[in-house]
Design a protein around this motif. Structure first.
Motif, mmCIF file in Angstrom:
data_model
loop_
_atom_site.group_PDB
_atom_site.id
_atom_site.type_symbol
_atom_site.label_atom_id
_atom_site.label_comp_id
_atom_site.label_asym_id
_atom_site.label_seq_id
_atom_site.Cartn_x
_atom_site.Cartn_y
_atom_site.Cartn_z
ATOM 1 N N ALA A 1 0.526 11.307 2.597
ATOM 2 C CA ALA A 1 -0.090 10.296 3.467
ATOM 3 C C ALA A 1 -0.674 10.906 4.731
ATOM 4 C CB ALA A 1 0.926 9.219 3.840
ATOM 5 N N ARG B 1 11.026 10.384 8.706
ATOM 6 C CA ARG B 1 9.794 9.937 8.046
ATOM 7 C C ARG B 1 8.929 9.140 9.031
ATOM 8 N NH1 ARG B 1 8.547 6.234 3.795
ATOM 9 N NH2 ARG B 1 10.651 5.400 3.723
ATOM 10 N N ARG C 1 1.291 11.927 12.836
ATOM 11 C CA ARG C 1 0.172 12.566 12.117
ATOM 12 C C ARG C 1 -1.170 12.194 12.769
ATOM 13 N NH1 ARG C 1 1.189 8.398 7.345
ATOM 14 N NH2 ARG C 1 -0.150 6.747 8.167
ATOM 15 N N ASP D 1 5.157 9.901 10.205
ATOM 16 C CA ASP D 1 4.106 8.886 10.031
ATOM 17 C C ASP D 1 3.442 8.531 11.374
ATOM 18 O OD1 ASP D 1 4.619 8.789 7.314
ATOM 19 O OD2 ASP D 1 5.951 7.058 7.455
ATOM 20 N N THR E 1 0.816 -1.220 0.000
ATOM 21 C CA THR E 1 0.000 0.000 0.000
ATOM 22 C C THR E 1 0.848 1.268 0.000
ATOM 23 O OG1 THR E 1 -0.233 0.122 2.421
ATOM 24 C CG2 THR E 1 -1.870 -1.193 1.222
ATOM 25 N N GLY E 2 2.118 1.163 0.384
ATOM 26 C CA GLY E 2 2.991 2.334 0.303
ATOM 27 C C GLY E 2 3.094 2.850 -1.130
ATOM 28 N N GLY F 1 1.639 -1.924 5.111
ATOM 29 C CA GLY F 1 1.514 -0.466 5.159
ATOM 30 C C GLY F 1 1.753 0.052 6.557
ATOM 31 N N ARG F 2 0.934 1.046 6.952
ATOM 32 C CA ARG F 2 1.077 1.641 8.280
ATOM 33 C C ARG F 2 -0.205 1.501 9.097
ATOM 34 N NH1 ARG F 2 4.880 2.100 5.558
ATOM 35 N NH2 ARG F 2 6.710 3.433 5.723
ATOM 36 N N ASP F 3 -1.335 1.371 8.392
ATOM 37 C CA ASP F 3 -2.633 1.397 9.083
ATOM 38 C C ASP F 3 -3.516 0.234 8.634
ATOM 39 O OD1 ASP F 3 -3.051 2.166 6.475
ATOM 40 O OD2 ASP F 3 -4.565 3.669 6.962
ATOM 41 N N TYR G 1 0.581 5.617 -1.935
ATOM 42 C CA TYR G 1 0.950 6.956 -1.466
ATOM 43 C C TYR G 1 2.125 7.510 -2.269
ATOM 44 C CZ TYR G 1 -2.306 5.810 2.161
ATOM 45 O OH TYR G 1 -3.463 5.460 2.807
ATOM 46 N N ARG G 2 3.026 6.623 -2.650
ATOM 47 C CA ARG G 2 4.157 7.055 -3.477
ATOM 48 C C ARG G 2 3.671 7.565 -4.835
ATOM 49 N NH1 ARG G 2 9.162 5.442 -1.826
ATOM 50 N NH2 ARG G 2 9.108 4.485 0.237
ATOM 51 N N ALA H 1 5.616 11.007 -0.582
ATOM 52 C CA ALA H 1 4.650 10.004 -0.112
ATOM 53 C C ALA H 1 4.265 10.280 1.335
ATOM 54 C CB ALA H 1 5.243 8.606 -0.249
ATOM 55 N N SER H 2 5.258 10.586 2.158
ATOM 56 C CA SER H 2 4.981 10.825 3.568
ATOM 57 C C SER H 2 4.100 12.064 3.726
ATOM 58 C CB SER H 2 6.306 10.984 4.324
ATOM 59 O OG SER H 2 6.091 10.967 5.698
ATOM 60 N N ARG I 1 -6.135 9.784 2.200
ATOM 61 C CA ARG I 1 -6.349 8.456 2.801
ATOM 62 C C ARG I 1 -7.765 7.964 2.493
ATOM 63 N NH1 ARG I 1 -1.743 7.590 5.546
ATOM 64 N NH2 ARG I 1 -2.496 5.503 5.961
HETATM 65 O O1 DC Z 1 5.980 1.700 3.028
HETATM 66 P P1 DC Z 1 6.502 2.867 2.199
HETATM 67 O O2 DC Z 1 7.836 3.378 2.674
HETATM 68 O O3 DC Z 1 6.511 2.598 0.738
HETATM 69 O O4 DC Z 1 5.429 4.055 2.446
HETATM 70 C C1 DC Z 1 5.557 5.305 1.833
HETATM 71 C C2 DC Z 1 4.887 6.371 2.708
HETATM 72 O O5 DC Z 1 3.470 6.183 2.700
HETATM 73 C C3 DC Z 1 5.338 6.378 4.159
HETATM 74 O O6 DC Z 1 5.729 7.682 4.539
HETATM 75 C C4 DC Z 1 4.126 5.954 4.943
HETATM 76 C C5 DC Z 1 2.972 6.141 4.025
HETATM 77 N N1 DC Z 1 2.024 5.027 4.137
HETATM 78 C C6 DC Z 1 0.911 5.217 4.904
HETATM 79 O O7 DC Z 1 0.756 6.276 5.505
HETATM 80 N N2 DC Z 1 -0.013 4.230 5.004
HETATM 81 C C7 DC Z 1 0.157 3.060 4.371
HETATM 82 N N3 DC Z 1 -0.766 2.115 4.480
HETATM 83 C C8 DC Z 1 1.322 2.837 3.599
HETATM 84 C C9 DC Z 1 2.249 3.853 3.507
#
Ligand code: DC
Length: 213
Positions: free
Chosen positions: A88, A165, A172, A169, A34-35, A114-116, A38-39, A84-85, A94
């Motif tokens: 995001a 970064r 936020r 992340d 999923t990153g 991903g992150r979430d 955002y990229r 991306a950050s 989102r």
């Molecule tokens: O995993 P990555 O490094 O490719 O993610 C790129 C950016 O996107 C990173 O700053 C976090 C954000 N991101 C996010 O907020 N939620 C996700 N599900 C995946 C990535």
């Protein structure tokens, strides 16, 4: 929701992508990084000559996102990381990416990283990992990736970028990076890819119905 969702979250360069790909192959599930979403949004904003921190420009780019955008060759590297950050952290971005992620896993299951994923996208996922490693080790891995690609890079600078970064992340307001309450922690600081995969299988044992593990 399909009961066969594996949610993998954690900070940059912790080994999520490699692990997620291997778990997907092991369980016979599709994989979504999923990153990349955002990229690709960040890249679209940069292409338009706009600021990735501009909510209007970033939300428009997110709504215009097409699958081909995920195939671009310029989604990695310091500029793409920062863009991306920035996008995001914008709630409208989102929101625009939410359905795509849920639809991806809804019918047949999936591994998503991903992150979430475990906190917001699939809070009911039966299998959740939060993958981390020390910031020094993650900086070293990101630096080694760049060097292997022939990109000149300074270890201290790359480590500091990773640290910054992660701080953005995690701090936020919109879907901050954090472990879900029911996620299992996997620290890969001293583990290579094989050892991390073996440990992940132990942690996930019995959590995915419908297929032998
Ligand atoms: O995993 P990555 O490094 O490719 O993610 C790129 C950016 O996107 C990173 O700053 C976090 C954000 N991101 C996010 O907020 N939620 C996700 N599900 C995946 C990535």
């Amino acid at each position: 929701m399909s009961p066969r969702i594996v949610a993998i979250d954690g900070p940059a360069a912790a080994g999520k992508g490699t692990l997620a790909r291997r778990l997907a192959a092991h369980f016979g599930l599709p994989y979504l990084d999923t990153g990349l979403l955002y990229r690709a949004v960040g890249r679209r904003v940069l292409d338009a000559g706009a600021d990735p921190a501009d909510p209007g420009a970033a939300a428009a780019a997110a709504r215009a996102l097409r699958p081909a955008d995920l195939e671009r060759g310029d989604l990695r590297g310091p500029a793409a990381d920062a863009a991306a950050s920035a996008v995001a952290s914008i709630p409208a971005v989102r929101a625009a990416l939410l359905d795509f992620q849920r639809n991806f896993g809804r019918d047949h299951g999936a591994v998503l990283d991903g992150r979430d994923i475990g906190t917001v996208i699939f809070p009911d996922a039966p299998a959740k990992l939060y993958v981390t490693a020390s910031v020094a080790e993650r900086g070293r891995r990101r630096w080694a990736e760049l060097v292997a690609k022939g990109v000149p890079a300074d270890l201290a600078t790359v480590t500091e970028e990773v640290r910054q970064r992660d701080a953005i992340d995690a701090a936020r307001a919109a879907a901050p990076m954090r472990p879900a309450d029911d996620a299992q922690l996997l620290d890969t600081t001293t583990l290579d890819a094989d050892a991390a995969f073996a440990r992940a299988l132990e942690l996930l044992a019995g959590r995915l119905p419908g297929r032998a593990e």
